[in-house]
Design a protein around this motif. Structure first.
Motif, PDB file in Angstrom:
ATOM      1  N   THR A   3     -61.813  63.858   3.492  1.00 46.75           N
ATOM      2  CA  THR A   3     -61.771  62.523   2.869  1.00 46.75           C
ATOM      3  C   THR A   3     -60.598  61.794   3.071  1.00 46.75           C
ATOM      4  O   THR A   3     -59.606  62.494   3.116  1.00 46.75           O
ATOM      5  CB  THR A   3     -62.412  62.270   1.440  1.00 46.75           C
ATOM      6  N   ARG A   4     -60.446  60.491   3.391  1.00 46.73           N
ATOM      7  CA  ARG A   4     -59.117  59.875   3.211  1.00 46.73           C
ATOM      8  C   ARG A   4     -59.253  58.855   2.215  1.00 46.73           C
ATOM      9  O   ARG A   4     -60.341  57.944   2.084  1.00 46.73           O
ATOM     10  CB  ARG A   4     -58.893  59.161   4.617  1.00 46.73           C
ATOM     11  N   ARG A   5     -58.016  58.503   1.708  1.00 43.99           N
ATOM     12  CA  ARG A   5     -57.839  57.430   0.628  1.00 43.99           C
ATOM     13  C   ARG A   5     -56.691  56.641   0.767  1.00 43.99           C
ATOM     14  O   ARG A   5     -55.762  56.763   1.267  1.00 43.99           O
ATOM     15  CB  ARG A   5     -57.848  58.101  -0.972  1.00 43.99           C
ATOM     16  N   LYS A  33     -45.131  64.783   5.302  1.00 43.08           N
ATOM     17  CA  LYS A  33     -45.387  66.298   5.258  1.00 43.08           C
ATOM     18  C   LYS A  33     -46.334  66.643   4.290  1.00 43.08           C
ATOM     19  O   LYS A  33     -47.031  67.934   4.285  1.00 43.08           O
ATOM     20  CB  LYS A  33     -44.032  67.011   5.144  1.00 43.08           C
ATOM     21  N   GLN A  34     -46.375  65.787   3.277  1.00 42.72           N
ATOM     22  CA  GLN A  34     -47.293  66.309   2.065  1.00 42.72           C
ATOM     23  C   GLN A  34     -48.915  65.338   2.387  1.00 42.72           C
ATOM     24  O   GLN A  34     -49.400  65.403   1.182  1.00 42.72           O
ATOM     25  CB  GLN A  34     -46.690  65.802   0.846  1.00 42.72           C
ATOM     26  N   GLY A  35     -48.927  64.754   3.535  1.00 40.61           N
ATOM     27  CA  GLY A  35     -50.182  64.165   3.820  1.00 40.61           C
ATOM     28  C   GLY A  35     -50.371  62.678   3.477  1.00 40.61           C
ATOM     29  O   GLY A  35     -51.272  62.144   3.358  1.00 40.61           O
ATOM     30  N   VAL A  36     -49.127  62.252   3.083  1.00 36.83           N
ATOM     31  CA  VAL A  36     -49.067  60.828   2.687  1.00 36.83           C
ATOM     32  C   VAL A  36     -48.613  59.768   3.471  1.00 36.83           C
ATOM     33  O   VAL A  36     -47.146  60.025   3.799  1.00 36.83           O
ATOM     34  CB  VAL A  36     -48.325  60.704   1.266  1.00 36.83           C
ATOM     35  N   LEU A  37     -49.080  58.947   3.983  1.00 40.77           N
ATOM     36  CA  LEU A  37     -48.392  57.810   5.068  1.00 40.77           C
ATOM     37  C   LEU A  37     -48.154  56.715   4.226  1.00 40.77           C
ATOM     38  O   LEU A  37     -48.760  55.890   3.754  1.00 40.77           O
ATOM     39  CB  LEU A  37     -49.677  57.646   6.290  1.00 40.77           C
ATOM     40  N   TYR A  38     -46.657  56.255   4.568  1.00 36.32           N
ATOM     41  CA  TYR A  38     -46.172  55.093   4.090  1.00 36.32           C
ATOM     42  C   TYR A  38     -46.105  54.286   5.422  1.00 36.32           C
ATOM     43  O   TYR A  38     -45.104  54.471   6.162  1.00 36.32           O
ATOM     44  CB  TYR A  38     -44.875  54.862   3.332  1.00 36.32           C
ATOM     45  N   PRO A  81     -52.530  61.776  10.914  1.00 35.60           N
ATOM     46  CA  PRO A  81     -53.149  62.980  10.248  1.00 35.60           C
ATOM     47  C   PRO A  81     -53.219  62.927   8.838  1.00 35.60           C
ATOM     48  O   PRO A  81     -54.100  63.725   8.078  1.00 35.60           O
ATOM     49  CB  PRO A  81     -52.524  64.222  10.848  1.00 35.60           C
ATOM     50  N   ALA A  82     -52.419  61.952   8.378  1.00 39.14           N
ATOM     51  CA  ALA A  82     -52.416  61.931   6.642  1.00 39.14           C
ATOM     52  C   ALA A  82     -53.844  61.690   5.952  1.00 39.14           C
ATOM     53  O   ALA A  82     -54.517  60.654   6.586  1.00 39.14           O
ATOM     54  CB  ALA A  82     -51.624  60.867   6.440  1.00 39.14           C
ATOM     55  N   SER A  83     -54.021  62.294   5.223  1.00 42.42           N
ATOM     56  CA  SER A  83     -55.220  62.056   4.260  1.00 42.42           C
ATOM     57  C   SER A  83     -55.045  60.959   3.234  1.00 42.42           C
ATOM     58  O   SER A  83     -56.227  60.399   2.665  1.00 42.42           O
ATOM     59  CB  SER A  83     -55.558  63.395   3.357  1.00 42.42           C
ATOM     60  N   SER A  84     -53.820  60.609   3.030  1.00 42.42           N
ATOM     61  CA  SER A  84     -53.724  59.637   2.076  1.00 42.42           C
ATOM     62  C   SER A  84     -52.601  58.388   2.590  1.00 42.42           C
ATOM     63  O   SER A  84     -51.792  58.691   3.484  1.00 42.42           O
ATOM     64  CB  SER A  84     -52.941  60.005   0.650  1.00 42.42           C
ATOM     65  N   LEU A  85     -52.589  57.094   2.064  1.00 45.58           N
ATOM     66  CA  LEU A  85     -51.615  56.189   2.667  1.00 45.58           C
ATOM     67  C   LEU A  85     -51.437  55.386   1.345  1.00 45.58           C
ATOM     68  O   LEU A  85     -52.176  54.934   0.554  1.00 45.58           O
ATOM     69  CB  LEU A  85     -52.385  55.197   3.923  1.00 45.58           C
ATOM     70  N   ILE A  86     -50.244  54.952   1.408  1.00 47.69           N
ATOM     71  CA  ILE A  86     -49.837  53.828   0.403  1.00 47.69           C
ATOM     72  C   ILE A  86     -49.271  52.623   1.031  1.00 47.69           C
ATOM     73  O   ILE A  86     -48.492  52.564   1.952  1.00 47.69           O
ATOM     74  CB  ILE A  86     -48.625  54.272  -0.326  1.00 47.69           C
ATOM     75  N   VAL A  87     -49.994  51.513   0.497  1.00 46.87           N
ATOM     76  CA  VAL A  87     -49.476  50.089   1.195  1.00 46.87           C
ATOM     77  C   VAL A  87     -49.090  49.351   0.131  1.00 46.87           C
ATOM     78  O   VAL A  87     -49.762  49.280  -0.879  1.00 46.87           O
ATOM     79  CB  VAL A  87     -50.763  49.369   1.962  1.00 46.87           C
ATOM     80  N   GLU A 109     -62.150  50.530   4.586  1.00 46.64           N
ATOM     81  CA  GLU A 109     -63.334  51.323   4.728  1.00 46.64           C
ATOM     82  C   GLU A 109     -64.175  51.391   6.105  1.00 46.64           C
ATOM     83  O   GLU A 109     -64.463  52.399   6.570  1.00 46.64           O
ATOM     84  CB  GLU A 109     -64.402  50.736   3.476  1.00 46.64           C
ATOM     85  N   ASP A 110     -64.100  50.254   6.917  1.00 44.06           N
ATOM     86  CA  ASP A 110     -64.684  50.295   8.076  1.00 44.06           C
ATOM     87  C   ASP A 110     -63.764  51.262   9.181  1.00 44.06           C
ATOM     88  O   ASP A 110     -64.006  51.862  10.301  1.00 44.06           O
ATOM     89  CB  ASP A 110     -64.515  48.753   8.789  1.00 44.06           C
ATOM     90  N   LEU A 111     -62.394  51.396   8.851  1.00 36.27           N
ATOM     91  CA  LEU A 111     -61.500  52.182   9.443  1.00 36.27           C
ATOM     92  C   LEU A 111     -61.571  53.877   9.091  1.00 36.27           C
ATOM     93  O   LEU A 111     -60.587  54.451   9.519  1.00 36.27           O
ATOM     94  CB  LEU A 111     -60.016  51.613   9.541  1.00 36.27           C
ATOM     95  N   GLY A 112     -62.567  54.141   8.031  1.00 38.21           N
ATOM     96  CA  GLY A 112     -62.600  55.444   7.831  1.00 38.21           C
ATOM     97  C   GLY A 112     -61.893  55.900   6.609  1.00 38.21           C
ATOM     98  O   GLY A 112     -61.903  57.202   6.332  1.00 38.21           O
ATOM     99  N   ILE A 113     -61.506  54.869   5.725  1.00 41.98           N
ATOM    100  CA  ILE A 113     -61.107  55.269   4.406  1.00 41.98           C
ATOM    101  C   ILE A 113     -62.003  55.389   3.304  1.00 41.98           C
ATOM    102  O   ILE A 113     -62.918  54.268   3.319  1.00 41.98           O
ATOM    103  CB  ILE A 113     -59.933  53.893   3.920  1.00 41.98           C
ATOM    104  N   ASP A 114     -62.139  56.340   2.923  1.00 38.87           N
ATOM    105  CA  ASP A 114     -63.297  56.656   1.843  1.00 38.87           C
ATOM    106  C   ASP A 114     -63.097  56.209   0.475  1.00 38.87           C
ATOM    107  O   ASP A 114     -64.236  55.918  -0.160  1.00 38.87           O
ATOM    108  CB  ASP A 114     -63.620  58.317   1.682  1.00 38.87           C
ATOM    109  N   HIS A 115     -61.960  56.022   0.159  1.00 35.83           N
ATOM    110  CA  HIS A 115     -61.817  55.531  -1.387  1.00 35.83           C
ATOM    111  C   HIS A 115     -60.433  54.584  -1.316  1.00 35.83           C
ATOM    112  O   HIS A 115     -59.406  55.104  -0.886  1.00 35.83           O
ATOM    113  CB  HIS A 115     -61.414  56.936  -1.956  1.00 35.83           C
ATOM    114  N   VAL A 116     -60.488  53.337  -1.887  1.00 38.01           N
ATOM    115  CA  VAL A 116     -59.407  52.581  -1.770  1.00 38.01           C
ATOM    116  C   VAL A 116     -58.972  52.132  -3.402  1.00 38.01           C
ATOM    117  O   VAL A 116     -60.149  51.800  -4.241  1.00 38.01           O
ATOM    118  CB  VAL A 116     -59.615  51.254  -1.194  1.00 38.01           C
TER     119      VAL A 116
END
Length: 319
Positions: A3-5, A33-38, A81-87, A109-116
């Motif tokens: 899942t991606r959030r 490196k910890q799976g979080v995209l900024y 490849p990040a599973s999380s992102l912060i905006v 959500e349309d782009l594949g983010i499961d939880h916002v």
């Protein structure tokens, strides 16, 4: 499939947003490196006001309606490849930008983010009004005097309106934080994002906005804005005015020359308590008035205008 959030930092203004943004930007590699995209896309890169994603909304401010997600951000998200992102974009707390926020959340959500999740921070209202006014006068060219500025931005300083709109967009996936309840807004944000364990491994960054502007300086800058001076010229005048008028700067001044308006009754307070999900005493602190302290800055206005006129004349002579 994993899942991606997404965690959307919504502001409000003047609640430690720049510190959150600068920390995330300075540690993009460590976070990734910890799976979080900024994301790099949509960033305004400015350490003073914060490395924030304000360019996410620029197309809509200019009348574009093609998509709520700009193409560079979409490409970056799809490649990561990040599973999380912060905006992070405190402009989303402005009422006129909330439709864009709703559309952006839906398209994620349309782009594949499961939880916002949306995270917003509220500070004592009277302090927020003053800080917002001063910041926008110093850095965004505001020309309007304090009281008209406060009353001329419908919804901006109406916490019930803002909170209800956030709640409508995010539902239960909204965290509304009390600025007064934490000494560290960065730690509070990372806790709500479920990323507290990452903080010890991040490189610290210097505090943003370390030299706050006060009422007298704000009025001097507003007068420079009224003259149409660019920000750099206005700040140069402000520095000269400080040096040439230490007598004025020895006094305490205030732009608050009348009781705050509007005032909020018991029904408003109950509705805000329910919407925020806070204890009633926390909401009372949020709306608590502050005594008017200091000399009205309007008393210094004639001196500021004369000083500005003289300074502009010296600049023209030098040219």
């Amino acid at each position: 499939m994993a899942t991606r959030r997404a965690i959307l930092h919504l502001g409000t203004y003047k609640t430690g947003s720049s510190s959150i943004q600068n920390l995330c930007h300075a540690n993009r590699g460590r976070l990734l490196k910890q799976g979080v995209l900024y994301p790099k896309s949509g960033l305004i890169k400015d350490a003073v006001i914060g490395h924030r994603h304000r360019n996410m909304i620029i197309p809509f401010m200019k009348g574009s309606t093609s998509s709520y997600v700009i193409e560079p951000f979409k490409a970056e998200l799809e490649a990561s490849p990040a599973s999380s992102l912060i905006v992070s974009n405190e402009s989303w707390s402005h009422p006129r930008h909330m439709p864009m926020l709703g559309g952006f959340r839906a398209e994620l959500e349309d782009l594949g983010i499961d939880h916002v999740t949306g995270v917003a921070v509220f500070r004592r209202l009277v302090d927020y009004k003053v800080s917002h006014y001063r910041e926008f006068t110093l850095r965004q060219g505001n020309k309007i005097a304090y009281e008209r500025y406060i009353l001329g931005t419908p919804g901006m300083f109406d916490y019930l309106f803002v909170a209800r709109n956030f709640r409508a967009i995010f539902g239960a996936d909204l965290q509304l934080l009390d600025y007064a309840a934490s000494e560290d807004s960065v730690a509070a944000f990372f806790a709500e994002a479920g990323l507290s364990e990452l903080l010890p491994g991040l490189k610290p960054v210097p505090p943003a906005n370390v030299r706050p502007i006060r009422a007298l300086g704000t009025e001097a800058m507003r007068q420079a804005n009224l003259e149409g001076l660019p920000r750099e010229k206005g700040q140069a005048f402000l520095a000269r005015f400080r040096d040439e008028h230490p007598d004025l700067h020895a006094h305490d001044w205030t732009e608050r020359e009348a009781p705050e308006r509007p005032s909020y009754g018991s029904a408003y307070r109950r509705a805000l308590t329910q919407t925020l999900g806070w204890a009633p005493e926390a909401v009372e602190r949020l709306l608590e008035p502050r005594p008017i302290e200091g000399r009205p800055v309007s008393e210094a206005r004639p001196v500021i205008k004369r000083a500005l006129k003289d300074w502009i004349a010296t600049q023209e002579t030098a040219v």
